[in-house]
Design a protein around this motif. Structure first.
Motif, PDB file in Angstrom:
ATOM      1  N   ALA A 127       0.836  -1.203   0.000  1.00 41.56           N
ATOM      2  CA  ALA A 127       0.000   0.000   0.000  1.00 41.56           C
ATOM      3  C   ALA A 127       0.871   1.253   0.000  1.00 41.56           C
ATOM      4  O   ALA A 127       0.581   2.222  -0.712  1.00 41.56           O
ATOM      5  N   THR A 128       1.953   1.218   0.758  1.00 38.17           N
ATOM      6  CA  THR A 128       2.888   2.343   0.756  1.00 38.17           C
ATOM      7  C   THR A 128       3.549   2.494  -0.607  1.00 38.17           C
ATOM      8  O   THR A 128       3.723   3.611  -1.106  1.00 38.17           O
ATOM      9  N   GLY A 129       3.916   1.371  -1.216  1.00 43.32           N
ATOM     10  CA  GLY A 129       4.534   1.426  -2.538  1.00 43.32           C
ATOM     11  C   GLY A 129       3.613   2.049  -3.572  1.00 43.32           C
ATOM     12  O   GLY A 129       4.036   2.909  -4.355  1.00 43.32           O
ATOM     13  N   HIS A 130       2.363   1.625  -3.601  1.00 46.67           N
ATOM     14  CA  HIS A 130       1.410   2.201  -4.552  1.00 46.67           C
ATOM     15  C   HIS A 130       1.183   3.688  -4.281  1.00 46.67           C
ATOM     16  O   HIS A 130       1.136   4.498  -5.210  1.00 46.67           O
ATOM     17  N   PHE A 131       1.047   4.044  -3.012  1.00 51.85           N
ATOM     18  CA  PHE A 131       0.800   5.437  -2.654  1.00 51.85           C
ATOM     19  C   PHE A 131       1.936   6.345  -3.114  1.00 51.85           C
ATOM     20  O   PHE A 131       1.695   7.433  -3.661  1.00 51.85           O
ATOM     21  N   LEU A 132       3.180   5.922  -2.920  1.00 48.59           N
ATOM     22  CA  LEU A 132       4.325   6.777  -3.237  1.00 48.59           C
ATOM     23  C   LEU A 132       4.677   6.759  -4.723  1.00 48.59           C
ATOM     24  O   LEU A 132       4.877   7.815  -5.328  1.00 48.59           O
ATOM     25  N   GLY A 146      16.841  -3.115  -7.969  1.00 48.22           N
ATOM     26  CA  GLY A 146      16.636  -1.730  -8.380  1.00 48.22           C
ATOM     27  C   GLY A 146      15.463  -1.067  -7.680  1.00 48.22           C
ATOM     28  O   GLY A 146      14.755  -1.669  -6.870  1.00 48.22           O
ATOM     29  N   TRP A 147      15.278   0.204  -8.036  1.00 45.91           N
ATOM     30  CA  TRP A 147      14.174   0.989  -7.497  1.00 45.91           C
ATOM     31  C   TRP A 147      12.917   0.792  -8.340  1.00 45.91           C
ATOM     32  O   TRP A 147      12.998   0.580  -9.544  1.00 45.91           O
ATOM     33  N   THR A 148      11.774   0.891  -7.698  1.00 50.36           N
ATOM     34  CA  THR A 148      10.490   0.853  -8.386  1.00 50.36           C
ATOM     35  C   THR A 148       9.976   2.275  -8.528  1.00 50.36           C
ATOM     36  O   THR A 148       9.789   2.979  -7.534  1.00 50.36           O
ATOM     37  N   GLU A 149       9.756   2.712  -9.757  1.00 48.21           N
ATOM     38  CA  GLU A 149       9.256   4.054 -10.029  1.00 48.21           C
ATOM     39  C   GLU A 149       8.424   4.022 -11.299  1.00 48.21           C
ATOM     40  O   GLU A 149       8.484   3.080 -12.086  1.00 48.21           O
ATOM     41  N   ARG A 150       7.652   5.056 -11.518  1.00 43.48           N
ATOM     42  CA  ARG A 150       6.798   5.115 -12.692  1.00 43.48           C
ATOM     43  C   ARG A 150       7.591   5.629 -13.886  1.00 43.48           C
ATOM     44  O   ARG A 150       8.589   6.351 -13.734  1.00 43.48           O
ATOM     45  N   ASP A 151       7.140   5.270 -15.072  1.00 37.18           N
ATOM     46  CA  ASP A 151       7.817   5.703 -16.283  1.00 37.18           C
ATOM     47  C   ASP A 151       7.281   7.055 -16.741  1.00 37.18           C
ATOM     48  O   ASP A 151       6.534   7.731 -16.023  1.00 37.18           O
ATOM     49  N   TYR A 156       3.604   1.907 -13.839  1.00 37.82           N
ATOM     50  CA  TYR A 156       4.560   1.185 -13.001  1.00 37.82           C
ATOM     51  C   TYR A 156       4.033  -0.217 -12.762  1.00 37.82           C
ATOM     52  O   TYR A 156       2.851  -0.499 -12.958  1.00 37.82           O
ATOM     53  N   ASN A 157       4.914  -1.098 -12.313  1.00 38.54           N
ATOM     54  CA  ASN A 157       4.579  -2.507 -12.170  1.00 38.54           C
ATOM     55  C   ASN A 157       4.659  -2.918 -10.704  1.00 38.54           C
ATOM     56  O   ASN A 157       5.751  -3.086 -10.155  1.00 38.54           O
ATOM     57  N   LEU A 158       3.490  -3.050 -10.073  1.00 35.39           N
ATOM     58  CA  LEU A 158       3.400  -3.523  -8.699  1.00 35.39           C
ATOM     59  C   LEU A 158       2.183  -4.436  -8.572  1.00 35.39           C
ATOM     60  O   LEU A 158       1.171  -4.222  -9.254  1.00 35.39           O
ATOM     61  N   THR A 160      -1.299  -6.046  -7.451  1.00 42.57           N
ATOM     62  CA  THR A 160      -2.555  -5.412  -7.033  1.00 42.57           C
ATOM     63  C   THR A 160      -3.264  -6.215  -5.951  1.00 42.57           C
ATOM     64  O   THR A 160      -4.431  -5.965  -5.665  1.00 42.57           O
ATOM     65  N   SER A 161      -2.573  -7.164  -5.370  1.00 47.99           N
ATOM     66  CA  SER A 161      -3.097  -7.918  -4.229  1.00 47.99           C
ATOM     67  C   SER A 161      -1.938  -8.186  -3.278  1.00 47.99           C
ATOM     68  O   SER A 161      -0.766  -7.975  -3.611  1.00 47.99           O
ATOM     69  N   TYR A 162      -2.256  -8.655  -2.102  1.00 48.39           N
ATOM     70  CA  TYR A 162      -1.238  -8.833  -1.070  1.00 48.39           C
ATOM     71  C   TYR A 162      -0.221  -9.899  -1.452  1.00 48.39           C
ATOM     72  O   TYR A 162      -0.572 -11.027  -1.811  1.00 48.39           O
ATOM     73  N   VAL A 163       1.062  -9.520  -1.397  1.00 51.62           N
ATOM     74  CA  VAL A 163       2.171 -10.434  -1.638  1.00 51.62           C
ATOM     75  C   VAL A 163       3.164 -10.245  -0.492  1.00 51.62           C
ATOM     76  O   VAL A 163       3.743  -9.160  -0.341  1.00 51.62           O
ATOM     77  N   PRO A 164       3.386 -11.253   0.347  1.00 55.32           N
ATOM     78  CA  PRO A 164       4.236 -11.062   1.533  1.00 55.32           C
ATOM     79  C   PRO A 164       5.696 -10.793   1.215  1.00 55.32           C
ATOM     80  O   PRO A 164       6.427 -10.281   2.067  1.00 55.32           O
ATOM     81  N   ASP A 165       6.152 -11.136   0.001  1.00 54.00           N
ATOM     82  CA  ASP A 165       7.567 -10.953  -0.339  1.00 54.00           C
ATOM     83  C   ASP A 165       7.927  -9.489  -0.601  1.00 54.00           C
ATOM     84  O   ASP A 165       9.108  -9.145  -0.633  1.00 54.00           O
ATOM     85  N   PHE A 166       6.959  -8.628  -0.808  1.00 55.10           N
ATOM     86  CA  PHE A 166       7.234  -7.216  -1.075  1.00 55.10           C
ATOM     87  C   PHE A 166       7.310  -6.464   0.257  1.00 55.10           C
ATOM     88  O   PHE A 166       6.282  -6.177   0.880  1.00 55.10           O
TER      89      PHE A 166
END
Length: 290
Positions: A127-132, A146-151, A156-158, A160-166
């Motif tokens: 949720a924090t990742g999507h928000f930022l 690497g970093w996750t950011e929008r193009d 961006y690629n994240l 859309t459901s809960y994944v414990p590894d993130f």
């Protein structure tokens, strides 16, 4: 005597029947406000596609328009609005520009309010990742190179459901205007170790006070070029016992600011504070002055 008892008994029975009739009438009148039994037993629909609700921009557009809405439920005017109504209207160009900028700030704060459902669906880290990332910041997850950011197109690629590894490990605000209201979307990040708020003009002492209780394992914090940060906000950072590196800017060249940095180093033997002076503005060339 017997006649009196019979009269009293009849009176009690009359009052009891009257009360019963009143209760029946009230229950009939209130029954039309009760939802039907089918609606009560009907299960609530669960959200299937999270991004449809928030990430396609419709929710963000709704929150921006909410600032201008005057038809919805009014909770009551704020003190700022009450004071504004007592002041004469400034219809000059500068006054209209100031009013417009204030409305934009209100829209941004409304857009950054905490959404409980988003955290329930994605978990705190995603949720924090999507928000930022959706708002221009960069996020690094634990175990990813690497970093996750929008193009350039805002994609961006994240998940859309809960994944414990993130699990969020580092955050770079990257020029985003992060307000006090937006910090509630960055909670429960127990593995966050690196945080850069460099150049964020909206970070102030109140934000530092809130962050000091949010990130128990934070090791690196960059709040340089944050003009609203003073020594009063720095005092709250003593709560982060794991902090090893702190970068700040003494914008007002205040001795109290420098003393607070020294006191933070005394509170934690592992903390190193890098205090910088504000960058000097470029001097105007002599040709431009003539």
């Amino acid at each position: 005597m017997l006649a009196r008892q019979v009269t009293r008994l009849g009176l009690h029975r009359y009052q009891g029947c009257r009360n019963t009739l009143i209760l029946e009438q009230v229950s009939r009148s209130m029954s039309k406000y009760d939802p039907p039994e089918e609606e009560i037993q009907k299960p609530k629909p669960q959200l299937k596609q999270w991004r449809r609700e928030w990430d396609d921009g419709s929710y963000r557009l709704q929150t921006k328009f909410k600032v201008w809405d005057r038809t919805g439920k009014v909770e009551g005017p704020t003190m700022e609005k009450v004071v504004a109504l007592t002041q004469p209207w400034d219809l000059s160009a500068d006054g209209i520009k100031k009013w417009w900028n204030q409305k934009k700030i209100e829209a941004e704060k409304e857009d950054q309010k905490f959404i409980k459902q988003r955290h329930e669906i994605l978990g705190s880290n995603l949720a924090t990742g999507h928000f930022l990332v959706f708002r221009g910041a960069k996020v690094k997850f634990l175990g990813q190179p690497g970093w996750t950011e929008r193009d350039e197109k805002g994609n961006y690629n994240l998940p859309t459901s809960y994944v414990p590894d993130f699990v969020v490990e580092a955050i770079d605000i990257n020029g985003m205007n992060l307000y006090y209201e937006g910090l509630d979307n960055m909670r429960f990040l127990n593995e966050l170790k690196w945080l850069s708020l460099k150049g964020c003009k909206t970070i102030d002492d109140w934000c530092l006070d809130k962050m000091s209780s949010y990130y128990p394992n934070l090791e690196y914090l960059d709040i340089s070029d944050c003009e609203k940060v003073t020594e009063r906000g720095l005092e709250a950072l003593y709560r982060i016992h794991s902090l090893k590196k702190l970068i700040v800017t003494n914008h007002h060249v205040s001795p109290a600011f420098e003393l607070t940095c020294m006191m933070l180093e005394d509170c934690s033997s592992q903390l190193k504070v890098d205090m910088r002076l504000p960058a000097e503005k470029d001097s105007v060339p002599a040709e431009a002055q003539t």
